[in-house]
Every structure is written in C-alpha cells, then in structure tokens.
Design a protein around this motif. Structure first.
Motif, PDB file in Angstrom:
ATOM      1  N   LEU A 167       3.739  -5.076  -8.676  1.00 10.89           N
ATOM      2  CA  LEU A 167       3.978  -5.150  -7.237  1.00 10.89           C
ATOM      3  C   LEU A 167       3.412  -6.436  -6.667  1.00 10.89           C
ATOM      4  O   LEU A 167       2.369  -6.904  -7.120  1.00 10.89           O
TER       5      LEU A 167
ATOM      6  N   CYS B 266       7.645  -5.289  -0.093  1.00 13.05           N
ATOM      7  CA  CYS B 266       7.023  -5.294  -1.408  1.00 13.05           C
ATOM      8  C   CYS B 266       8.090  -5.537  -2.471  1.00 13.05           C
ATOM      9  O   CYS B 266       9.141  -4.894  -2.457  1.00 13.05           O
TER      10      CYS B 266
ATOM     11  N   THR C 175       2.070   5.912  -7.550  1.00 12.67           N
ATOM     12  CA  THR C 175       0.980   6.527  -8.307  1.00 12.67           C
ATOM     13  C   THR C 175       0.785   8.013  -8.010  1.00 12.67           C
ATOM     14  O   THR C 175      -0.195   8.599  -8.460  1.00 12.67           O
TER      15      THR C 175
ATOM     16  N   TRP D 143       2.585   1.550  -3.444  1.00 10.62           N
ATOM     17  CA  TRP D 143       1.593   1.942  -4.447  1.00 10.62           C
ATOM     18  C   TRP D 143       1.280   3.443  -4.352  1.00 10.62           C
ATOM     19  O   TRP D 143       1.188   4.126  -5.376  1.00 10.62           O
TER      20      TRP D 143
ATOM     21  N   PRO E   7      -5.037  -1.616  -9.169  1.00 11.27           N
ATOM     22  CA  PRO E   7      -4.583  -1.109  -7.872  1.00 11.27           C
ATOM     23  C   PRO E   7      -3.841  -2.146  -7.031  1.00 11.27           C
ATOM     24  O   PRO E   7      -4.252  -3.293  -6.927  1.00 11.27           O
ATOM     25  N   MET E   8      -2.722  -1.708  -6.496  1.00 13.73           N
ATOM     26  CA  MET E   8      -1.832  -2.484  -5.629  1.00 13.73           C
ATOM     27  C   MET E   8      -1.103  -3.611  -6.357  1.00 13.73           C
ATOM     28  O   MET E   8      -0.375  -4.364  -5.725  1.00 13.73           O
TER      29      MET E   8
ATOM     30  N   GLU F  78       0.825  -1.216   0.000  1.00  8.06           N
ATOM     31  CA  GLU F  78       0.000   0.000   0.000  1.00  8.06           C
ATOM     32  C   GLU F  78       0.859   1.266   0.000  1.00  8.06           C
ATOM     33  O   GLU F  78       0.553   2.230  -0.704  1.00  8.06           O
TER      34      GLU F  78
END
Length: 146
Positions: free
Chosen positions: A88, A102, A22, A18, A67-68, A15
């Motif tokens: 990711l 990550c 972004t 990300w 997303p993520m 998270e």
C-alpha cells in the motif's frame, strides 16, 4: 514460480484500506478462494488462521507485516501453496490533501515448482490472472462503500 500482479487505486486513505485488508472478517468478501476464516491466532507477523474453500480446509500464516505498507500471507490448501503480497502507498489527492487515495499492489505467487517449462505453462494461466483482478476489484468496492 509464476507471479500474477494487479494494481488498483482505491478512493480511501491508506488507514481505511489497511483496516479492511487486515480484518479476517472481511476476507471472505474479497480474498481469493477464501469462503470463511476461523482459528485466527493474531493479525501480526507469525499469526495463523484456518480457512475454507469449496468444502476444503486450508491454513494460512502471516509471514510479514509492515503496518500501513505491506502484508505478506502464505496460504496452503492440500498441495497448493500460494504467497500473497499486498503493498500500500498513499496516492492521488489535491494540493492540500495528498493522502486521500491509496494505491494497492497485489502479487500472487503460486510457489509451484517445475522449472522453466512449469513456470511458462503456469504463467499463462488465465484463471489466476482473473482471480487476482477480481480480488482487487472486490477489495476496492468493499473499501469504497464503507
């Protein structure tokens, strides 16, 4: 189409990575060639932005966003067109904390033509290899200091 890849482990949850990945306000700190970003329409599939590099203006489009998990961006500067793919996934951790790191894989595809000979010549380009390596180093450093 020569591709350059780099994978890094970042000591932060997906998270957090990300969020940094972004945020166009962070791109000048790590995204290869981008000195500043403006005219961002949205950070979602189909979103566009303008960017500057060495006094030249370029355009970018978010091709795909999961997303993520995955971010795909196309950048165009003059006749140069590049595809940037960031993947990711959670990694590392101890038995009770499995998602504290990550793994980020970055693939730069220069989208240049030229057939087999062009790909062979461009594939050995140390400039692009170093650009990808430096970008991942800077992203890791930025996320881990937050």
């Amino acid at each position: 189409m020569p591709k350059f890849e780099r994978e890094v482990e970042i000591d932060a949850p997906v998270e957090q990575v990300w969020k940094t990945l972004t945020d166009p306000d962070n791109w000048h700190q790590w995204f290869p060639g981008i000195e500043n970003v403006s005219q961002t329409t949205s950070i979602s599939t189909g979103g566009t932005f303008e960017w500057m590099s060495e006094g030249k203006s370029g355009q970018g489009t978010i091709q795909k966003m999961e997303p993520m998990k995955r971010l795909e961006i196309i950048t165009v500067l003059g006749k140069d067109k590049d595809a940037h793919v960031f993947e990711l996934q959670p990694s590392g951790g101890f038995f009770w904390q499995k998602d504290d790191e990550c793994k980020v894989k970055y693939t730069l595809d220069t989208l240049m033509g030229g057939g087999i000979i062009g790909n062979f010549l461009a594939g050995g380009n140390p400039k692009e290899t170093l650009r990808v390596k430096k970008s991942m180093h800077l992203l890791r450093k930025l996320v881990e200091k937050q």
